[in-house]
Enzyme design. Structure first.
Site, mmCIF file in Angstrom:
data_model
loop_
_atom_site.group_PDB
_atom_site.id
_atom_site.type_symbol
_atom_site.label_atom_id
_atom_site.label_comp_id
_atom_site.label_asym_id
_atom_site.label_seq_id
_atom_site.Cartn_x
_atom_site.Cartn_y
_atom_site.Cartn_z
ATOM 1 N N HIS A 183 0.836 -1.200 0.000
ATOM 2 C CA HIS A 183 0.000 0.000 0.000
ATOM 3 C C HIS A 183 0.876 1.257 0.000
ATOM 4 O O HIS A 183 0.519 2.275 0.589
ATOM 5 C CB HIS A 183 -0.937 -0.011 1.210
ATOM 6 C CG HIS A 183 -1.980 -1.094 1.150
ATOM 7 N ND1 HIS A 183 -2.719 -1.470 2.237
ATOM 8 C CD2 HIS A 183 -2.398 -1.865 0.134
ATOM 9 C CE1 HIS A 183 -3.554 -2.449 1.886
ATOM 10 N NE2 HIS A 183 -3.375 -2.700 0.612
ATOM 11 N N HIS B 185 -7.386 -0.211 2.500
ATOM 12 C CA HIS B 185 -6.589 -0.546 1.316
ATOM 13 C C HIS B 185 -6.571 0.676 0.394
ATOM 14 O O HIS B 185 -7.363 1.589 0.545
ATOM 15 C CB HIS B 185 -7.174 -1.767 0.638
ATOM 16 C CG HIS B 185 -7.194 -2.977 1.545
ATOM 17 N ND1 HIS B 185 -6.370 -4.056 1.376
ATOM 18 C CD2 HIS B 185 -7.920 -3.233 2.661
ATOM 19 C CE1 HIS B 185 -6.600 -4.943 2.336
ATOM 20 N NE2 HIS B 185 -7.539 -4.474 3.132
HETATM 21 C C1 LIG Z 1 0.248 -7.492 -4.340
HETATM 22 C C2 LIG Z 1 -0.645 -6.323 -4.068
HETATM 23 C C3 LIG Z 1 -1.837 -6.502 -3.397
HETATM 24 C C4 LIG Z 1 -2.668 -5.416 -3.128
HETATM 25 N N1 LIG Z 1 -3.890 -5.642 -2.600
HETATM 26 C C5 LIG Z 1 -4.773 -4.617 -2.553
HETATM 27 C C6 LIG Z 1 -6.128 -4.856 -2.208
HETATM 28 O O1 LIG Z 1 -6.539 -5.989 -1.971
HETATM 29 N N2 LIG Z 1 -6.972 -3.778 -2.168
HETATM 30 C C7 LIG Z 1 -6.543 -2.525 -2.444
HETATM 31 O O2 LIG Z 1 -7.326 -1.599 -2.363
HETATM 32 N N3 LIG Z 1 -5.262 -2.277 -2.766
HETATM 33 C C8 LIG Z 1 -4.384 -3.304 -2.861
HETATM 34 N N4 LIG Z 1 -3.110 -3.060 -3.268
HETATM 35 C C9 LIG Z 1 -2.682 -1.674 -3.494
HETATM 36 C C10 LIG Z 1 -3.282 -1.023 -4.737
HETATM 37 O O3 LIG Z 1 -3.458 -1.991 -5.742
HETATM 38 C C11 LIG Z 1 -2.350 0.101 -5.201
HETATM 39 O O4 LIG Z 1 -2.179 1.047 -4.162
HETATM 40 C C12 LIG Z 1 -2.886 0.862 -6.415
HETATM 41 O O5 LIG Z 1 -3.367 -0.038 -7.383
HETATM 42 C C13 LIG Z 1 -1.798 1.746 -6.981
HETATM 43 O O6 LIG Z 1 -2.279 2.455 -8.107
HETATM 44 P P1 LIG Z 1 -1.322 3.477 -8.880
HETATM 45 O O7 LIG Z 1 -2.074 3.961 -10.042
HETATM 46 O O8 LIG Z 1 -0.789 4.454 -7.901
HETATM 47 O O9 LIG Z 1 -0.071 2.620 -9.335
HETATM 48 P P2 LIG Z 1 0.059 1.258 -10.290
HETATM 49 O O10 LIG Z 1 -1.244 0.566 -10.251
HETATM 50 O O11 LIG Z 1 1.255 0.618 -9.806
HETATM 51 O O12 LIG Z 1 0.241 1.866 -11.731
HETATM 52 C C14 LIG Z 1 1.461 2.363 -12.202
HETATM 53 C C15 LIG Z 1 1.606 1.934 -13.654
HETATM 54 O O13 LIG Z 1 2.662 2.663 -14.228
HETATM 55 C C16 LIG Z 1 3.486 1.805 -14.980
HETATM 56 N N5 LIG Z 1 4.811 2.392 -14.983
HETATM 57 C C17 LIG Z 1 5.629 2.530 -13.924
HETATM 58 N N6 LIG Z 1 6.759 3.143 -14.290
HETATM 59 C C18 LIG Z 1 6.641 3.429 -15.595
HETATM 60 C C19 LIG Z 1 7.492 4.066 -16.526
HETATM 61 N N7 LIG Z 1 8.687 4.537 -16.182
HETATM 62 N N8 LIG Z 1 7.059 4.182 -17.805
HETATM 63 C C20 LIG Z 1 5.843 3.705 -18.161
HETATM 64 N N9 LIG Z 1 5.012 3.085 -17.324
HETATM 65 C C21 LIG Z 1 5.405 2.954 -16.040
HETATM 66 C C22 LIG Z 1 3.401 0.495 -14.241
HETATM 67 O O14 LIG Z 1 3.794 -0.607 -15.035
HETATM 68 C C23 LIG Z 1 1.953 0.465 -13.816
HETATM 69 O O15 LIG Z 1 1.119 -0.104 -14.793
HETATM 70 C C24 LIG Z 1 -2.254 -4.128 -3.512
HETATM 71 C C25 LIG Z 1 -1.056 -3.947 -4.190
HETATM 72 C C26 LIG Z 1 -0.266 -5.024 -4.501
HETATM 73 C C27 LIG Z 1 0.987 -4.818 -5.276
#
Ligand SMILES: Cc1cc2nc3c(=O)[nH]c(=O)nc-3n(C[C@H](O)[C@H](O)[C@H](O)COP(=O)(O)OP(=O)(O)OC[C@H]3O[C@@H](n4cnc5c(N)ncnc54)[C@H](O)[C@@H]3O)c2cc1C
Ligand SMILES: *[C@@H]1O[C@H](CO)[C@@H](O)[C@H](O)[C@H]1NC(C)=O
Ligand SMILES: *[C@@H]1O[C@H](CO)[C@@H](O)[C@H](O)[C@H]1NC(C)=O
Ligand SMILES: *[C@@H]1O[C@H](CO)[C@@H](O)[C@H](O)[C@H]1NC(C)=O
Ligand SMILES: *[C@@H]1O[C@H](CO)[C@@H](O)[C@H](O)[C@H]1NC(C)=O
Ligand SMILES: *[C@@H]1O[C@H](CO)[C@@H](O)[C@H](O)[C@H]1NC(C)=O
Ligand SMILES: *[C@@H]1O[C@H](CO)[C@@H](O)[C@H](O)[C@H]1NC(C)=O
Ligand SMILES: *[C@@H]1O[C@H](CO)[C@@H](O)[C@H](O)[C@H]1NC(C)=O
Ligand SMILES: *[C@@H]1O[C@H](CO)[C@@H](O)[C@H](O)[C@H]1NC(C)=O
Ligand SMILES: *[C@@H]1O[C@H](CO)[C@@H](O)[C@H](O)[C@H]1NC(C)=O
Length: 587
Positions: free
Chosen positions: A520, A564
């Site tokens: 998280h 979460h």
């Molecule tokens: C194993 C796991 C279990 C979890 N379980 C839960 C749960 O049950 N419930 C819940 O609410 N949350 C859960 N979470 C947390 C939640 O999923 C995340 O906090 C949230 O999805 C993050 O969203 P984001 O858009 O910030 O980042 P991300 O979803 O990580 O998106 C970032 C994206 O950017 C891309 N990217 C990164 N760097 C670059 C770059 N340099 N160039 C191009 N693309 C790039 C990545 O590949 C990715 O697709 C979990 C997380 C994980 C890893």
């Protein structure tokens, strides 16, 4: 998260992308000028791109490092959640050795595929407490972040559906606080387990665990039925929902996969305008693209600060030491990383029920989208959120870090691990525990000037007295839970930690030796008031002192919500799209 993944043969179904505008490489990209370039097609990115392309006048490009999600079966089957992380759809990050965790190096999973972490997370669906959002409003001095004011975005994002087994959900959730016409499919648990009735009986036996009809109504204190982003048995992700074929077919939405953004660059020399991105792959930078209006960083709480630091936006001394030219001083980039520790506690049980047969479960899922694989192996059918008691001894020396009295400190998820996780020689029940309100802060930093090098990740878990105390109290609460009469003829003995781990020191040793990060991660590009001496973005999510660059992902959270993080990310993204449209008069 889980202790012991069951080995399954994974059927990887690779259907070549036939739908929409997903481009496999830079060379396939048509020469179009983009109004907005969204960096990262993870959880937040698709939301922003979808909402902006509702306006046919706008061209939007999303750049995603990982591959397309289309036809990737492991991301669709909730029961294969652990397999996604080991099938090439993860960044394979690890933390630095955690001095507070017996020097252990922890895995730090991050989705590497369209949908990002929403394509491989545990599918727990939780909004945090009303206090959590009101605190964001208060620290940003912007009331648009309050619970009341973000509530419409929660509704807009959510599409409540029937669970996989079509059971009657009456009494298992409160319809008055949910959305039924939004994007992400959400439901209660779709497969009953043999401990469900004992779990509910416990709420009648122990005052400490009152039944709560819905933990997403603003005051998550009590034990409720699980809610998950599972749509008729299939994982619902930012990619499946916001990049559904009807949206990918918009001629103004372009998605480039298998391509990394290595840096953001000043768009004209000696200016504070950063609307240019540098793209690359396989350790080589290949091309630059400039957005007409804005670049939106949605690369997540680890990679967004990584990109900024490599771009020369960060702490002056740290960058200088690595030979990265400073272009804009913002010492908070990568600082204040917050995550919540998780561990699994295990008891042996009096059961001879056979373990779930993974092959049969996958066959059933494939045929009808029903059965045990409609749930993540780490998701439980119930969730208990608890506060420390007011008279807890820790409050004599520590202020309460929770955002308010509607806010829990701990989360307990009772799992029928006699099923999926049953090993050859025993039957078990387990309690997944998460400590929700950490005072410890870590960091994300870089170790060289090469943007292809991985970041240095230090979540710095359990580094404070309050944190280890409260996590230990979560163990004790779990022990009381399974000591309720409801479990009398079922729970036999503690297994992990073992029965002889009785002192606080023994429990702490178990926690430091076994806990992991819940993934998280948040706070690494935190939002603060316009005039704050710290922080990375203003309340409108624009990077401080820079034009043309916004951050829309988990990194902007000033405090991690007590739950979460994916719903908060969806809210941030829906709200950001709304703010961006307003700023450009595009509403
Ligand atoms: C194993 C796991 C279990 C979890 N379980 C839960 C749960 O049950 N419930 C819940 O609410 N949350 C859960 N979470 C947390 C939640 O999923 C995340 O906090 C949230 O999805 C993050 O969203 P984001 O858009 O910030 O980042 P991300 O979803 O990580 O998106 C970032 C994206 O950017 C891309 N990217 C990164 N760097 C670059 C770059 N340099 N160039 C191009 N693309 C790039 C990545 O590949 C990715 O697709 C979990 C997380 C994980 C890893
Ligand atoms: C992570 O490791 C897997 C297996 O070794 C590999 O296929 C995948 O490409 C790696 N991910 C990244 C982002 O390098
Ligand atoms: C990139 O460089 C790293 C470190 O030098 C190396 O381990 C990796 O294999 C390279 N990747 C590719 C695709 O060339
Ligand atoms: C970390 O966050 C706190 C507020 O919670 C703030 O006072 C502090 O300045 C931040 N530190 C950095 C380096 O940004
Ligand atoms: C698991 O299910 C498969 C498919 O139904 C079956 O062939 C196999 O024998 C089962 N395995 C066990 C151990 O029951
Ligand atoms: C799913 O079912 C289809 C037929 O409907 C079959 O072709 C495919 O092999 C099955 N996949 C799995 C994982 O069982
Ligand atoms: C704990 O304290 C809070 C705030 O003072 C109060 O609202 C709440 O009712 C108290 N809870 C109990 C169980 O006494
Ligand atoms: C199962 O076997 C392992 C290894 O042989 C042992 O460590 C464990 O204690 C056993 N579990 C039970 C419940 O007997
Ligand atoms: C185990 O469960 C059975 C009923 O399923 C019960 O008769 C028996 O007493 C239980 N054993 C223990 C040790 O609780
Ligand atoms: C518990 O017992 C085991 C096996 O006898 C032993 O290895 C372990 O050190 C003991 N743990 C504690 C905390 O006493």
């Amino acid at each position: 998260m889980a202790r012991q993944p069951l080995l399954l043969s994974v059927f990887l179904l690779a259907i070549p992308s036939a739908l929409g505008r997903i481009y496999g490489g830079i060379n396939n990209l048509p020469l179009v000028e983009y109004d907005f370039i969204v960096v990262g097609g993870g959880t937040a990115g698709p939301v922003v791109a979808n909402r902006l392309t509702e306006n046919p006048q706008l061209n939007v490009l999303v750049v995603e490092a990982g591959p397309s999600h289309e036809g990737v079966l492991v991301t669709e089957v909730p029961g294969l959640m652990l397999q996604v992380q080991s099938s090439g759809y993860d960044w394979n990050y690890t933390t630095i050795p955690q001095s507070t965790m017996n020097q252990r190096i922890l895995r730090y999973p991050r989705g590497f595929i369209l949908g990002g972490c929403s394509s491989h997370n545990s599918m727990f669906w939780s909004r945090g407490s009303s206090d959590d959002w009101n605190r964001w409003a208060s620290v940003s001095k912007d009331s648009s972040w309050s619970w009341k004011n973000v509530f419409p975005f929660m509704i807009k994002n959510e599409r409540w559906t029937t669970p996989a087994d079509q059971h009657d959900q009456t009494g298992e959730f409160d319809p008055s606080v949910h959305g039924f016409h939004g994007s992400i499919g959400v439901s209660t648990a779709g497969y009953p387990t043999k401990i469900d009735s004992r779990v509910l009986q416990t709420t009648q036996e122990l005052e400490e665990f009152p039944f709560l009809s819905d933990y997403n109504g603003g005051r998550p204190i009590g034990l409720s039925w699980y809610q998950g982003n599972v749509d008729h048995g299939v994982r619902s992700t930012a990619a499946t929902a916001y990049f559904a074929p009807e949206f990918l077919n918009r001629p103004n939405l372009h998605v480039l996969v298998n391509t990394k953004v290595t840096r953001v660059l000043p768009t004209a020399q000696k200016t504070n305008v950063f609307r240019t991105v540098e793209l690359g792959n396989d350790n080589r930078t290949l091309r630059q693209l400039t957005a007409r209006k804005e670049v939106i960083l949605s690369a997540g709480a680890i990679n967004t600060p990584h990109i900024l630091l490599h771009s020369g936006i960060g702490d002056a001394n740290e960058l200088q030491n690595l030979g990265v030219p400073l272009l804009h001083s913002l010492p908070s980039v990568g600082k204040n990383m917050t995550d919540q520790p998780y561990v699994s506690l295990v008891w042996t049980v009096n059961s001879t029920a056979p373990p779930i047969n993974g092959t049969a479960a996958l066959e059933e899922w494939n045929k009808t989208h029903t059965g045990p694989f409609t749930m993540s192996p780490t998701a439980s059918n119930h969730i208990a959120f608890l506060r420390l008691p007011n008279d807890s001894s820790i409050f004599q020396t520590n202020l309460d870090p929770a955002a308010g009295t509607n806010t829990p400190h701990m989360e307990l998820t009772p799992l029928d691990n006699g099923g999926l996780f049953q090993t050859s020689n025993g039957s078990f029940v387990s309690m997944g525990i998460t400590f929700l309100t950490p005072t410890s802060r870590g960091s994300v930093s870089i170790t060289s000037s090469d943007p292809f090098d991985p970041p240095r990740i230090d979540p710095n878990l359990l580094a404070s007295e309050f944190d280890i105390f409260t996590f230990r109290e979560t163990v004790k609460a779990s022990q009381r839970f399974f000591a309720a009469p409801a479990w009398n003829d079922y729970v036999i003995a503690p297994f992990q930690p073992p029965a002889n781990a009785t002192s606080d020191e023994d429990l702490d040793a178990y926690l430091r030796g076994s806990a992991i990060a819940s993934s998280h991660g948040s706070g690494t590009c935190a939002m603060s008031t316009q005039d704050a001496p710290y922080g990375v973005v203003n309340p409108d999510l624009r990077v401080k002192g820079i034009e043309g660059l916004r951050i829309v992902d988990a990194s902007i959270m000033p405090f991690v919500p007590a739950g979460h993080t994916q719903v908060p990310v969806y809210v941030i993204a829906e709200k950001a799209a709304h703010m961006i449209k307003a700023a450009w008069n595009l509403v």
